[in-house]
Design a protein around this motif. Structure first.
Motif, mmCIF file in Angstrom:
data_model
loop_
_atom_site.group_PDB
_atom_site.id
_atom_site.type_symbol
_atom_site.label_atom_id
_atom_site.label_comp_id
_atom_site.label_asym_id
_atom_site.label_seq_id
_atom_site.Cartn_x
_atom_site.Cartn_y
_atom_site.Cartn_z
ATOM 1 N N ASP A 86 0.828 -1.196 0.000
ATOM 2 C CA ASP A 86 0.000 0.000 0.000
ATOM 3 C C ASP A 86 0.867 1.253 0.000
ATOM 4 O O ASP A 86 0.585 2.218 -0.702
ATOM 5 C CB ASP A 86 -0.908 -0.008 1.238
ATOM 6 C CG ASP A 86 -1.946 1.092 1.159
ATOM 7 O OD1 ASP A 86 -2.510 1.282 0.062
ATOM 8 O OD2 ASP A 86 -2.199 1.748 2.182
ATOM 9 N N SER A 90 -0.183 3.352 -3.066
ATOM 10 C CA SER A 90 -1.119 4.445 -2.779
ATOM 11 C C SER A 90 -0.770 5.749 -3.495
ATOM 12 O O SER A 90 -1.639 6.380 -4.085
ATOM 13 C CB SER A 90 -1.219 4.681 -1.275
ATOM 14 O OG SER A 90 -2.294 3.946 -0.778
ATOM 15 N N PRO A 91 0.503 6.189 -3.438
ATOM 16 C CA PRO A 91 0.833 7.434 -4.146
ATOM 17 C C PRO A 91 0.487 7.360 -5.624
ATOM 18 O O PRO A 91 -0.054 8.315 -6.190
ATOM 19 C CB PRO A 91 2.349 7.556 -3.947
ATOM 20 C CG PRO A 91 2.654 6.738 -2.758
ATOM 21 C CD PRO A 91 1.661 5.627 -2.740
ATOM 22 N N VAL A 93 -1.864 5.567 -7.003
ATOM 23 C CA VAL A 93 -3.312 5.647 -7.165
ATOM 24 C C VAL A 93 -3.786 7.080 -6.947
ATOM 25 O O VAL A 93 -4.569 7.617 -7.723
ATOM 26 C CB VAL A 93 -4.008 4.683 -6.191
ATOM 27 C CG1 VAL A 93 -5.510 4.934 -6.165
ATOM 28 C CG2 VAL A 93 -3.737 3.252 -6.600
ATOM 29 N N TYR A 94 -3.281 7.716 -5.879
ATOM 30 C CA TYR A 94 -3.785 9.041 -5.558
ATOM 31 C C TYR A 94 -3.361 10.087 -6.577
ATOM 32 O O TYR A 94 -4.047 11.079 -6.791
ATOM 33 C CB TYR A 94 -3.354 9.456 -4.156
ATOM 34 C CG TYR A 94 -4.213 8.810 -3.104
ATOM 35 C CD1 TYR A 94 -5.595 8.787 -3.257
ATOM 36 C CD2 TYR A 94 -3.670 8.201 -1.987
ATOM 37 C CE1 TYR A 94 -6.405 8.174 -2.325
ATOM 38 C CE2 TYR A 94 -4.463 7.583 -1.047
ATOM 39 C CZ TYR A 94 -5.834 7.579 -1.221
ATOM 40 O OH TYR A 94 -6.635 6.971 -0.291
ATOM 41 N N TYR A 97 -5.804 9.170 -9.579
ATOM 42 C CA TYR A 97 -7.237 9.089 -9.305
ATOM 43 C C TYR A 97 -7.983 10.365 -9.708
ATOM 44 O O TYR A 97 -9.037 10.290 -10.354
ATOM 45 C CB TYR A 97 -7.409 8.778 -7.811
ATOM 46 C CG TYR A 97 -8.786 8.425 -7.354
ATOM 47 C CD1 TYR A 97 -9.735 7.925 -8.232
ATOM 48 C CD2 TYR A 97 -9.145 8.578 -6.012
ATOM 49 C CE1 TYR A 97 -11.000 7.595 -7.789
ATOM 50 C CE2 TYR A 97 -10.405 8.248 -5.566
ATOM 51 C CZ TYR A 97 -11.326 7.763 -6.457
ATOM 52 O OH TYR A 97 -12.578 7.424 -6.003
ATOM 53 N N PRO A 98 -7.472 11.560 -9.321
ATOM 54 C CA PRO A 98 -8.260 12.775 -9.568
ATOM 55 C C PRO A 98 -8.302 13.227 -11.030
ATOM 56 O O PRO A 98 -9.097 14.103 -11.360
ATOM 57 C CB PRO A 98 -7.552 13.850 -8.727
ATOM 58 C CG PRO A 98 -6.482 13.171 -7.970
ATOM 59 C CD PRO A 98 -6.204 11.877 -8.641
ATOM 60 N N VAL A 133 -9.944 1.678 -4.675
ATOM 61 C CA VAL A 133 -10.017 2.423 -3.422
ATOM 62 C C VAL A 133 -11.064 1.825 -2.486
ATOM 63 O O VAL A 133 -10.830 1.678 -1.283
ATOM 64 C CB VAL A 133 -10.299 3.914 -3.705
ATOM 65 C CG1 VAL A 133 -10.550 4.659 -2.413
ATOM 66 C CG2 VAL A 133 -9.128 4.525 -4.461
ATOM 67 N N ASP A 137 -10.127 0.207 1.127
ATOM 68 C CA ASP A 137 -10.663 0.778 2.358
ATOM 69 C C ASP A 137 -11.522 -0.234 3.107
ATOM 70 O O ASP A 137 -11.492 -0.286 4.333
ATOM 71 C CB ASP A 137 -11.476 2.033 2.053
ATOM 72 C CG ASP A 137 -10.588 3.168 1.596
ATOM 73 O OD1 ASP A 137 -9.345 3.022 1.703
ATOM 74 O OD2 ASP A 137 -11.113 4.194 1.114
#
Ligand SMILES: Nc1ncnc2c1ncn2[C@@H]1O[C@H](COP(=O)(O)OP(=O)(O)OP(=O)(O)O)[C@@H](O)[C@H]1O
Ligand SMILES: [Mg+2]
Lengths: 247, 255
Positions: A86, A90-91, A93-94, A97-98, A133, A137
């Motif tokens: 993760d 995660s970085p 994905v983040y 993502y936007p 996501v 979560d």
């Protein structure tokens, strides 16, 4: 429960049709035809003209959705269950993502052409991030204590996945698909307006260009029916698979 | 038999290693019960997890029936504080889950489960989900789940602490009955002195100060009839409480 829900769907459909009908009576212009005429037109041309377009649209949605689940579910599980992965993923994905996925369409079309694949990949991308996501979560929210009794019995990853990770993240997973699918359908409509001669997007825009408002409205009604079928299917799956949530 | 030899557990924190328990030695005979008591943060849960084979790295040895602890080899029943029931499984499926994981079809004996459920007064609740149960009923299901496995060792982390006082005493009696019937070596963590005295043949007092055992008390009151109402029960309780308090005070003095 299933019965009362379908009653509400019916009521909503009747209500919208009445509003539409009143509007058509007031305006009295071809741009808002009476729902009766549209219904008549639809039953005339559905099998011959519309069915093939709706099948194309459904196929693209199904292919994009399936791909997104096949890639997103394992990714979400890995990120939720293994903190090390993760931290690394995660970085990524983040950061991505936007980005509005529609902004990537020109790139996708350059890379994959204007045909099927860029349309399917578009849907895939829209649903993928939501799934990743949500599953991550959902798994993160599982208290460690829930897993201890299973670990102490020597449960392997397979047991943990099927007994805990999957059922625990399923509600969030389904919600994610529901949310992403709405976006995916509207983006699909847009991508179907070029590079293809099939799909509901093509059919509706084509009818519009031919100034055939009756066919255009028929297409819009079929598109909303497709949405209705998809969402009720998701609701049914959820009620069946997550009924423990509604207790 | 459970044997804990020189066990220390260190947790990695951001900056250094934190010693949660240090040099713990403990022996519980077959079919015995042992209460672990001590101030909050002294490492009770850590010790329990270690014996359950849930902590991958520790110093020292834990033996169960003469073999080094291994969740795949022994049957270790672990009952966490919040019962650890799976909300998406019915009561019956929750009880069966352990056997499914242990791949022990010979234990999947409907009669054993039925009998256990009857004994625990939950025979009518088999098809309910955990959210549809009261705390006491969830507790009973959790007990059925561990006892149905007929484990080599039973480990319980603050098993009855979420219950009201009356239900707790009732559950303690239910536990004792099951324990007598199944004869399972049991270690449980508690922060109630009375619970330790009522259910523990041995009472281990852990120290937050040293991270080790500050005292092991052989409980003379265990198994007596109606001991909760007896004078000795109160006196023993007071003594234990003072022991724990002394340990607390030492921490304050050191700071
Ligand atoms: N995973 C972990 N990583 C780092 N430190 C931990 C971890 N788990 C526990 N600790 C620390 O180890 C010490 C002992 O924790 P433990 O949970 O065993 O205490 P406890 O005696 O069960 O307390 P309580 O009565 O409050 O449940 C605590 O100081 C806690 O902060
Ligand atoms: Mg604890």
């Amino acid at each position: 429960m299933g019965k009362s829900v379908s009653v509400w769907y019916l009521a909503a459909a009747v209500f919208l049709t009445i509003v539409w009908w009143i509007a058509s009576e007031i305006v009295q212009l071809p741009i808002i035809p009476s729902p009766l005429l549209v219904a008549e037109n639809m039953s005339d041309i559905f099998m011959d003209y519309i069915a093939i377009h709706s099948i194309y649209s459904l196929w693209r949605i199904a292919a994009g959705l399936l791909l997104a689940v096949v890639v997103g579910l394992p990714l979400g599980v890995i990120m939720g269950y293994f903190p090390k992965w993760d931290r690394f993923l995660s970085p990524l994905v983040y950061l991505t993502y936007p980005i509005p996925k529609i902004a990537l369409l020109p790139i996708l079309m350059l890379l994959f052409g204007v045909g099927e694949s860029s349309k399917i990949i578009m849907i895939f991308l829209i649903i993928l991030f939501q799934v990743v996501v949500a599953v991550r979560d959902g798994i993160r929210a599982i208290p460690r204590e829930t897993l201890y009794p299973l670990y102490s019995l020597g449960a392997g990853f397979k047991d943990i996945f099927f007994e805990v990770l999957w059922p625990a993240s399923l509600p969030k997973f389904i919600t994610a698909i529901r949310v992403a699918l709405a976006t995916a359908i509207s983006v699909l409509f847009f991508t179907e307006t070029f590079g293809t001669r099939y799909g509901m997007g093509y059919f509706i825009m084509d009818a519009w260009l031919r100034v055939n408002y009756l066919e255009m409205y028929s297409g819009i009604v079929v598109l909303s029916l497709i949405g209705l079928v998809l969402f009720t299917t998701i609701d049914l799956i959820e009620q069946h698979a997550c009924h423990w949530q509604y207790k | 038999m459970i044997k804990v030899e020189n066990v220390s557990v260190k947790y990695k924190t951001d900056s250094d290693m934190y010693t949660a328990i240090a040099n713990v030695n403990l022996e519980i005979p077959d079919g015995g019960t042992c209460a672990v008591i001590g101030p909050s943060g002294c490492g009770k849960s850590t010790l329990l997890k270690c014996i359950a084979g849930l902590i991958p790295e520790y110093e020292g040895q834990v033996y169960i029936n003469g073999e080094e602890v291994n969740p795949r080899v022994q049957t270790i029943g672990f009952m966490p504080q919040n019962y650890g029931l799976l909300p998406w499984k019915t009561v019956v499926d929750n009880i069966r889950l352990g056997m499914k994981i242990k791949k022990a079809p010979e234990l999947l004996d409907r009669n054993v489960i039925k009998q256990l459920m009857r004994q625990l007064g939950i025979e009518g609740l088999g098809h309910r989900y955990p959210v549809e149960l009261s705390g006491g009923q969830q507790q009973r299901v959790a007990l059925a789940r561990v006892f149905a496995l007929q484990p080599d060792v039973l480990l319980m982390d603050e098993p009855f602490s979420a219950l009201d006082a009356i239900t707790r005493e009732e559950m303690q009696d239910i536990f004792l009955n099951l324990w007598r019937k199944f004869n399972v070596s049991t270690i449980f963590v508690t922060h109630y002195v009375e619970e330790a005295l009522y259910l523990g043949q041995k009472i281990v007092v852990l120290s937050a100060h040293t991270g080790g055992i500050s005292q092991i008390v052989d409980n003379p009151l265990f198994g007596g009839k109606d001991i909760r109402k007896k004078q000795e029960f109160f006196e023993m309780g007071l003594k234990l409480r003072n022991l724990i308090k002394k340990d607390w005070n030492q921490i304050w003095e050191n700071q």
